[in-house]
Design an enzyme around this catalytic site. Structure first.
Site, mmCIF file in Angstrom:
data_model
loop_
_atom_site.group_PDB
_atom_site.id
_atom_site.type_symbol
_atom_site.label_atom_id
_atom_site.label_comp_id
_atom_site.label_asym_id
_atom_site.label_seq_id
_atom_site.Cartn_x
_atom_site.Cartn_y
_atom_site.Cartn_z
ATOM 1 N N LYS A 45 0.839 -1.198 0.122
ATOM 2 C CA LYS A 45 -0.112 -0.089 -0.056
ATOM 3 C C LYS A 45 0.808 1.231 -0.017
ATOM 4 O O LYS A 45 1.976 1.319 0.380
ATOM 5 C CB LYS A 45 -1.069 0.095 1.372
ATOM 6 C CG LYS A 45 -1.962 -0.925 1.433
ATOM 7 C CD LYS A 45 -2.746 -0.950 2.734
ATOM 8 C CE LYS A 45 -3.766 -2.114 2.637
ATOM 9 N NZ LYS A 45 -4.922 -2.095 1.566
ATOM 10 N N ARG A 49 -10.073 -11.947 2.047
ATOM 11 C CA ARG A 49 -10.779 -12.976 1.394
ATOM 12 C C ARG A 49 -10.103 -14.165 1.368
ATOM 13 O O ARG A 49 -10.736 -15.428 1.469
ATOM 14 C CB ARG A 49 -11.151 -12.513 -0.084
ATOM 15 C CG ARG A 49 -10.257 -12.299 -0.992
ATOM 16 C CD ARG A 49 -10.631 -11.388 -2.138
ATOM 17 N NE ARG A 49 -10.772 -10.031 -1.995
ATOM 18 C CZ ARG A 49 -10.928 -9.097 -2.806
ATOM 19 N NH1 ARG A 49 -11.373 -9.443 -3.909
ATOM 20 N NH2 ARG A 49 -11.098 -7.764 -2.523
HETATM 21 N N1 BES Z 1 -8.075 -4.089 4.361
HETATM 22 C C1 BES Z 1 -8.195 -3.551 3.043
HETATM 23 C C2 BES Z 1 -9.698 -2.996 2.912
HETATM 24 C C3 BES Z 1 -9.911 -1.662 3.890
HETATM 25 C C4 BES Z 1 -9.766 -0.570 3.031
HETATM 26 C C5 BES Z 1 -10.308 -1.587 5.062
HETATM 27 C C6 BES Z 1 -9.624 1.050 3.857
HETATM 28 C C7 BES Z 1 -10.484 -0.525 5.694
HETATM 29 C C8 BES Z 1 -10.266 0.790 5.264
HETATM 30 C C9 BES Z 1 -8.120 -4.935 2.059
HETATM 31 O O1 BES Z 1 -7.404 -5.876 2.682
HETATM 32 C C10 BES Z 1 -7.667 -4.213 0.828
HETATM 33 O O2 BES Z 1 -6.574 -3.816 0.943
HETATM 34 N N2 BES Z 1 -8.423 -4.287 -0.107
HETATM 35 C C11 BES Z 1 -8.146 -3.794 -1.637
HETATM 36 C C12 BES Z 1 -8.701 -4.652 -2.288
HETATM 37 C C13 BES Z 1 -8.037 -4.554 -3.804
HETATM 38 C C14 BES Z 1 -6.648 -4.767 -3.746
HETATM 39 C C15 BES Z 1 -9.033 -5.356 -4.612
HETATM 40 C C16 BES Z 1 -8.873 -2.339 -1.656
HETATM 41 O O3 BES Z 1 -9.870 -2.228 -0.982
HETATM 42 O O4 BES Z 1 -8.078 -1.542 -1.976
HETATM 43 MN MN MN Z 2 -5.411 -5.412 2.039
#
Ligand code: BES
Ligand code: MN
Ligand code: ZN
Length: 491
Positions: free
Chosen positions: A268, A342
């Site tokens: 990230k 997931r």
């Molecule tokens: N933990 C994150 C989702 C999240 C985002 C939780 C903001 C709380 C606040 C999850 O693991 C993630 O990174 N999701 C990605 C998925 C994408 C790579 C398909 C996302 O939401 O960007």
């Molecule tokens: Mn994630």
């Protein structure tokens, strides 16, 4: 904070803040009661301002009688004031005086029912939550001064009895909030599992599976998330047997417990990455729910499964493009290591239904940023393969004050997660990101009623607009699912 219900408040002193909950359609009665405690100041102040007893309205009178202050908090029209409205009004009063120097908050709720008096106490309990473990230099005047809550209600014994299960629920919410607030250097999977293990003192059964156990079960999906971490992944299995038949089919709750989500190799950006300490909010809510069920000795058999991992980049970490085999036997192409929740839930859900054959499964997960795009921070997303379970959840949502919005789980989106080389891939692109995430989970549900709550939008509130939720960890899901169990699955 000690909490006491009493038929009348007795003499007021300068250490006490008095509060009244006022209904819009009974404004005169509320002002009359407040006038008696403030030498007529309440009616004068009301005439000079806009306080009408509406929801979220407050009138704060200082230096007008024997008490430190007299507060009026609005709750709207009496007939449509929900328990959540009373909780919020009471918590708003608490917020106004918590650090004022007063040591007692005294509510005059003689015009309210014993259930409403209990709801007020519950609201104050929730609103007074603080996570101050790591503050060593806070000035005394910033610390809360209030140490006791007194509530005047004609049927004090009934109010006390109504409050008992709510106190257990508040303890559960607090347990969740503490877990969610902890930084990831303190709360890693083994530490999370230890804290859950300590709940055995409440009569819960807790088993903790380590990586070797999970490898034996074939959980290649969950395990691939923690490969880059120095911390060992864990699966915590919590059981509460409160039904009259200890072998009755349980209800089951499954939580995403990513103690820190850096994204892994699909790392990230730096901005806001600290928020990913609360990526275990789903597991935190399941732990708090089990705490609450045990605390109030709920007449139900319930199972809580927590998938606990840390997602980090490293030479041993899972790479984009890797293929893993889940416990279900289905293979998964990991296109993006940041879609890790997931992967954790795929094996946790399969394990849950395989071992416990529950009546239904509800999973909670801070799963997608896309749910925030869809719903903002007011609602969690509900996805389900079962209309009856959805209806039960939506009605529990209304009664508990934790908002849910049902989202489509339409098979048409499934082609977005078709893989060229495996059974499924773990991302479906930007369109409908929360839905494709839910459809991915559904592939690991074997026919039974299931609901997925995407709580990424609500697990952390900053700023919070609800006085029962101080800024930070909300504990979302504990009240909702406790309500679901109480309404439909007990006795
Ligand atoms: N933990 C994150 C989702 C999240 C985002 C939780 C903001 C709380 C606040 C999850 O693991 C993630 O990174 N999701 C990605 C998925 C994408 C790579 C398909 C996302 O939401 O960007
Ligand atoms: Mn994630
Ligand atoms: Zn995540």
């Amino acid at each position: 904070m000690d909490i006491d219900f009493t038929p009348d408040l007795g003499a007021l002193d300068a250490q006490t803040a008095v509060a009244l909950i006022v209904f819009e359609d009974e404004l005169q009665a509320g002002l009359g009661a407040a006038d008696a405690m403030s030498g007529g100041a309440a009616a004068r102040a009301q005439a000079a301002g806009r306080f009408k007893g509406g929801k979220k309205q407050t009138l704060d009178l200082q230096g007008v009688g024997p008490a430190a202050r007299v507060l009026l908090v609005g709750a709207g029209l009496r007939h449509d004031a929900t328990p959540a409205d009373i909780e919020q009004a009471a918590a708003a009063a608490y917020g106004l005086v918590k650090a004022s120097g007063a040591t007692t908050l005294a509510f005059d709720l003689t015009a309210l029912s014993p259930e409403q008096a209990a709801a007020a106490a519950f609201g104050v309990r929730l609103g007074s939550y603080r996570f101050d473990r790591y503050r060593t230099t806070e000035r005394a005047e910033q610390k809360p001064s209030l140490t006791s809550l007194r509530i005047a209600t004609p049927q004090a014994a009934q109010a006390r009895a109504a409050f008992a299960p709510m106190a257990a629920l508040a303890d559960g919410v607090q347990f969740t909030r503490d877990l969610v607030s902890e930084p990831a250097n303190i709360l890693y999977p083994e530490e999370f599992a230890r804290r859950v293990k300590s709940l055995e003192a409440m009569g819960l059964q807790v088993e903790v599976l380590g990586e070797a156990d999970m490898a034996r079960l074939g959980m290649g999906s969950l395990l691939c998330v923690g490969l880059g971490s120095r911390r060992e992944s864990q699966l915590a299995v919590i059981q509460w047997r409160g039904a009259s038949d200890p072998d009755a089919q349980p209800v089951a709750f499954v939580g995403k417990g990513v103690c820190f989500d850096s994204g892994g190799i699909s790392i990230k950006g730096a901005d806001g990455m600290e928020d990913m300490k609360w990526d275990m909010g789903g597991a935190g809510a399941v732990a708090g729910l089990m705490h609450a069920l045990a605390g109030r000795k709920a007449k139900v058999n319930a199972v809580g499964i927590l998938g606990l991992v840390e997602n980090m980049p490293d030479g041993n970490a899972t790479r984009p493009g890797d293929v893993v085999t889940s416990m279900s036997g289905q293979t998964i192409e990991v296109i993006n290591t940041d879609a890790e929740g997931r992967l954790v839930l795929a094996d946790a859900l399969w394990y849950c239904q395989d071992r416990f054959k529950p009546q239904f499964m509800v999973d909670l997960a801070t799963l997608t940023g896309a749910i925030i795009v869809s719903l903002g921070h007011d609602y969690a997303g509900l996805f389900s393969n079962d209309d009856a379970l959805s209806e039960s959840l939506l009605s529990a949502s209304g009664a508990s004050g934790e908002p849910l919005w049902r989202m489509p789980l339409h098979g048409g989106y499934e082609k977005q997660i078709e893989s060229m080389i495996a059974d499924v891939k773990n991302i479906g692109g930007r369109p409908a990101g929360s839905i494709t995430a839910a459809l991915f989970l559904q592939k690991f549900v074997n026919g039974l009623p299931w609901a997925h709550l995407d709580i990424a939008s609500v697990a952390w509130k900053k700023p919070s607009s609800d006085p029962t939720i101080p800024d930070g960890a909300s504990g979302f899901g504990v009240r909702l699912l406790n309500q679901l169990v109480a309404d439909r699955y007990e006795g």
